[in-house]
Design an enzyme around this catalytic site. Structure first.
Site, PDB file in Angstrom:
ATOM      1  CB  CYS A   1      10.601  58.071  15.248  1.00 56.78           C
ATOM      2  SG  CYS A   1      11.217  57.963  13.552  1.00 56.78           S
ATOM      3  CB  SER A   2      14.665  57.809  17.464  1.00 58.80           C
ATOM      4  OG  SER A   2      14.247  56.530  17.019  1.00 58.80           O
ATOM      5  CB  CYS A   3      15.483  58.502  11.507  1.00 61.23           C
ATOM      6  SG  CYS A   3      13.957  57.558  11.254  1.00 61.23           S
ATOM      7  CB  CYS A  42      14.398  61.860  13.773  1.00 61.00           C
ATOM      8  SG  CYS A  42      13.054  60.834  13.129  1.00 61.00           S
TER       9      CYS A  42
END
Lengths: 100, 215
Positions: free
Chosen positions: B116-118, B113
């Site tokens: 971000c951090s999906c 991602c």
């Protein structure tokens, strides 16, 4: 330059640090708070993203992951009129004095 | 600049209790939300337990089942939400879509991602620190083969590498290749070969041989 969150292909040779830190209780609480507000329709994932992405470059890069989530939580609850910055400042001071 | 970050000093550590500024800030926000009746401590506690309850063992169970049940695998790849419901995973409660991508001898998938951090948290729990790191997010798209080499995986030149960039609305789970020499293993034994990292795509599933030598 893209905004600081838009990380794809930023020039870096930095090796990937594969150490994993155990999550602190407060980090898990922040995660949980976001989820609880989400279930109540008070916050969406896209809003969390947008709030994080609104952080200025220095702030974004200096904060840890859940520090960014905390900053975003504050942005969203203030923006929605649920809490004010002044209230949060005051509560922080109160909690600090109780702890002394 | 946002209002919340205008004109405030953010000292790192408070000398009194060792808590950082943001930890104390978060505590103040939670206390106020509870005091105003926006949420209860019990709800926060329950959400904490639910976040902690998910782990890569969930994803491993799904992968192992797909390895032994061809019909399930087809359903998982074509329409994962109802397929996962067969195993008791209710992803329909969120609006997030999930895509399961299969690694083969021709193509290897790697998930990142960049923004971000999906991450498919329902099946893998919370993402590891490195998945959220600026280095991984930058380099996974620029030099995926180099990144995988850092994790010990050399993807052969003739194998195509596909990098999938997750979003808030669409997450990916990698279905790794079933390792050779696992024909006689039970589903539970197979699940032990399925690591978190191979479901992100930075490694392959463990082979029974490497399991035996590391034990």
């Amino acid at each position: 330059m893209p905004k600081p969150h838009d990380r794809g292909s930023w020039p870096t040779d930095e090796p990937i640090d594969r150490d994993e830190h155990p999550h602190a209780d407060w980090e898990l609480r922040v995660h949980a708070l976001h989820q609880v507000l989400g279930r109540k329709g008070l916050r969406r994932t896209d809003e969390l993203r947008r709030a994080i992405e609104s952080l200025d470059s220095d702030t974004y890069q200096s904060l840890s992951y859940y520090e960014r989530w905390t900053a975003a939580l504050e942005i969203l609850v203030v923006e929605k009129g649920i809490l004010s910055t002044e209230e949060i400042d005051q509560k922080m001071a109160d909690l600090a004095s109780v702890g002394r | 600049m946002t209002e919340a970050h205008d004109g405030h000093q953010h000292p790192g550590i408070d000398g009194d209790d060792g808590q950082t500024y943001y930890a104390r800030r978060a505590q103040a926000i939670e206390a106020l939300l509870v005091a105003k009746g926006i949420c209860t401590t019990g709800e926060v506690q329950l959400a904490m337990e639910q976040v902690e309850a998910r782990s890569p063992a969930d994803g491993a169970r799904v992968v192992a089942h797909a390895w032994v049940d061809a019909g399930f695998k087809t359903r998982l790849l074509s329409d994962p939400i109802p397929a996962l419901a067969e195993l008791g995973y209710a992803l329909a409660e969120t609006t997030t879509q999930l895509e399961v991508v299969e690694n083969t001898d021709e193509v290897h998938h790697l998930v990142v991602c960049t923004l971000c951090s999906c991450y498919p948290s329902t099946l893998l729990g919370r993402p590891p620190d490195w998945y959220k790191s600026l280095a991984y997010r930058s380099r996974a798209v620029a030099d995926p083969r180099g990144v995988m080499r850092e994790f010990g995986l050399n993807v052969a030149e003739e194998v195509k590498v596909r990098v999938l960039d997750s979003t808030a609305d669409l997450r990916y789970l990698v279905l790794p290749r079933r390792p050779a020499g696992t024909e006689g293993l039970s589903e539970e034994e197979l699940a032990k070969l399925v690591t978190r990292d191979c479901m992100i795509g930075v490694t392959d599933a463990l082979s029974p041989v490497s399991m035996a030598s590391s034990a």
